[in-house]
Design a protein around this motif. Structure first.
Motif, PDB file in Angstrom:
ATOM      1  N   ALA A  54     -20.322  22.683   7.776  1.00  0.00           N
ATOM      2  CA  ALA A  54     -19.136  23.106   7.413  1.00  0.00           C
ATOM      3  C   ALA A  54     -18.578  21.902   6.266  1.00  0.00           C
ATOM      4  CB  ALA A  54     -17.952  23.129   8.682  1.00  0.00           C
ATOM      5  N   VAL A  55     -17.892  22.660   5.258  1.00  0.00           N
ATOM      6  CA  VAL A  55     -17.540  21.723   3.930  1.00  0.00           C
ATOM      7  C   VAL A  55     -15.599  21.719   4.280  1.00  0.00           C
ATOM      8  CG1 VAL A  55     -17.149  21.585   1.659  1.00  0.00           C
ATOM      9  CG2 VAL A  55     -19.241  21.912   2.540  1.00  0.00           C
ATOM     10  N   PHE A  56     -15.252  20.485   4.372  1.00  0.00           N
ATOM     11  CA  PHE A  56     -13.810  20.583   4.816  1.00  0.00           C
ATOM     12  C   PHE A  56     -13.142  19.707   3.561  1.00  0.00           C
ATOM     13  CE2 PHE A  56     -14.454  22.114   8.981  1.00  0.00           C
ATOM     14  CZ  PHE A  56     -13.265  22.794   9.258  1.00  0.00           C
ATOM     15  N   GLY A 104     -13.670  24.887   5.162  1.00  0.00           N
ATOM     16  CA  GLY A 104     -12.075  24.715   5.717  1.00  0.00           C
ATOM     17  C   GLY A 104     -11.432  23.867   4.650  1.00  0.00           C
ATOM     18  N   MET A 105     -10.118  24.534   4.444  1.00  0.00           N
ATOM     19  CA  MET A 105      -9.210  23.829   3.322  1.00  0.00           C
ATOM     20  C   MET A 105      -7.843  23.705   4.168  1.00  0.00           C
ATOM     21  SD  MET A 105      -9.715  25.991  -0.004  1.00  0.00           S
ATOM     22  CE  MET A 105     -10.025  27.544   0.640  1.00  0.00           C
ATOM     23  N   VAL A 142     -19.047  18.146   6.211  1.00  0.00           N
ATOM     24  CA  VAL A 142     -18.962  17.292   4.948  1.00  0.00           C
ATOM     25  C   VAL A 142     -17.524  17.396   4.742  1.00  0.00           C
ATOM     26  CG1 VAL A 142     -19.683  17.117   2.719  1.00  0.00           C
ATOM     27  CG2 VAL A 142     -21.292  17.981   4.232  1.00  0.00           C
ATOM     28  N   ASP A 143     -16.825  16.025   4.811  1.00  0.00           N
ATOM     29  CA  ASP A 143     -15.425  15.939   4.319  1.00  0.00           C
ATOM     30  C   ASP A 143     -15.145  15.640   2.915  1.00  0.00           C
ATOM     31  OD1 ASP A 143     -12.689  15.431   4.220  1.00  0.00           O
ATOM     32  OD2 ASP A 143     -12.635  14.179   6.026  1.00  0.00           O
ATOM     33  N   LEU A 144     -14.731  16.372   2.286  1.00  0.00           N
ATOM     34  CA  LEU A 144     -14.511  16.008   0.713  1.00  0.00           C
ATOM     35  C   LEU A 144     -13.372  15.162   0.202  1.00  0.00           C
ATOM     36  CD1 LEU A 144     -15.439  19.470  -0.866  1.00  0.00           C
ATOM     37  CD2 LEU A 144     -17.015  17.514  -0.377  1.00  0.00           C
ATOM     38  N   GLY A 145     -12.641  14.816   1.593  1.00  0.00           N
ATOM     39  CA  GLY A 145     -11.441  14.138   1.484  1.00  0.00           C
ATOM     40  C   GLY A 145     -10.158  15.041   0.792  1.00  0.00           C
ATOM     41  N   ASP A 184     -25.014  24.422   0.978  1.00  0.00           N
ATOM     42  CA  ASP A 184     -25.169  25.497   1.656  1.00  0.00           C
ATOM     43  C   ASP A 184     -24.351  25.880   2.862  1.00  0.00           C
ATOM     44  OD1 ASP A 184     -26.532  28.166   1.990  1.00  0.00           O
ATOM     45  OD2 ASP A 184     -28.343  27.351   2.844  1.00  0.00           O
ATOM     46  N   ALA A 185     -23.196  25.754   2.620  1.00  0.00           N
ATOM     47  CA  ALA A 185     -22.132  25.619   3.835  1.00  0.00           C
ATOM     48  C   ALA A 185     -22.190  27.086   4.583  1.00  0.00           C
ATOM     49  CB  ALA A 185     -20.935  25.140   3.658  1.00  0.00           C
TER      50      ALA A 185
END
Ligand code: B12
Length: 208
Positions: free
Chosen positions: A90-92, A143-144, A119-122, A138-139
């Motif tokens: 998961a990319v957040f 999550g936004m 993976v937290d993009l901040g 390749d998420a």
């Protein structure tokens, strides 16, 4: 050890006390999730109310946020379930223009503790940055988080960008944050959840 002590210290921005009481609560056997809900979150909810009513101001809220993060850092390692196989990637991110990250961090923590690779993009992440990360990792989930009515639009732009890049069908989009609603999520083609526990349940349902 009353968890209200943590909430009181958090409201007053006493960072060291929040750390001490969080450690004390753990040492007397309180559950990490109980400490989050009845201690840290309980305090932050009061801060939110006071900020809204003009009884607290940005610098005080910032210190309370620091105290919240300090408590969460202590609890974070305890939420991990050891060697669980990954349930998915998961990319957040907190969206462009938005610097609120407490809620998103909490959701990330809960997702990690339930077995997702996160993976937290901040904060202040542009649609381009989020789309790039979805591709790169390749998420399975993106999550936004948005806490301002003015930054919510970035969620729609990101979903549109995912569609334009042919990624939308392969990734589940989750959104949340104070101004976000179920209706808005439906309108832009995303999935909404109002809190971190529900967010994990939502992710599990989407991945099933
Ligand atoms: C703390 C805070 C700040 C801190 C942020 C510190 C930080 N590192 O995050 C500081 C002081 C920096 C700040 C600044 C500002 N803030 Co502010 N802030 C808050 C406050 C008081 C609490 C937010 C919080 O952390 N809550 C606790 C967490 C745990 O809850 P949460 O964020 O809602 O997250 C939960 C759910 O929403 C959900 N969730 C969240 N994200 C996601 C994502 C996904 C994918 C999912 C599924 C779920 C999910 O799960 C979380 C856990 O349960 C809120 C008040 C409020 N009622 O929310 C105002 C609030 C969000 N802020 C507000 C404003 C106006 C501002 C400023 C513009 C103030 C100013 N004049 O400068 C700036 C904007 C800065 C920017 N560009 O982002 C307004 C927004 C109004 C609006 N409708 O647009 C609010 C609502 C206060 C108010 N009532 O006026 N703020």
């Amino acid at each position: 050890m009353e968890l209200t002590r943590i909430a009181e210290a958090l409201k007053a921005g006493r960072v060291e006390d929040v750390k001490t009481y969080t450690e004390m609560a753990l040492s007397v056997g309180k559950e990490p999730k109980e400490i989050i809900n009845s201690g840290l979150m309980a305090g932050m909810n009061v801060v939110g109310e006071k900020f809204k009513n003009g009884e607290m101001f940005v610098p005080e809220v910032l210190i309370a946020s620091k105290a919240m993060n300090a408590g969460m850092e202590i609890i974070k390692p305890l939420l991990k379930e050891g060697d669980v196989t990954s349930k998915g990637k998961a990319v957040f991110a907190t969206v462009k223009g938005d610097l609120h990250d407490i809620g998103k961090k909490l959701v990330c923590m809960m997702m990690e503790s339930s077995g997702y690779e996160v993976v937290d993009l901040g904060v202040d992440a542009s649609p381009e940055k989020i789309i790039e990360a979805v591709k790169e990792h390749d998420a399975d989930i993106v999550g936004m988080s948005a806490m301002l009515t003015t930054t919510m639009m970035a969620m729609k732009n990101t979903v549109e960008g995912l569609k334009e890049n042919g990624l939308y069908d392969d990734v589940k989009v989750m959104i949340g944050g104070a101004p976000v609603t179920d209706n808005y999520a439906e309108e832009i083609g995303a999935n909404y959840s109002s809190d971190s526990t529900e967010a994990v349940e939502l992710a599990n349902r989407l991945m099933a």
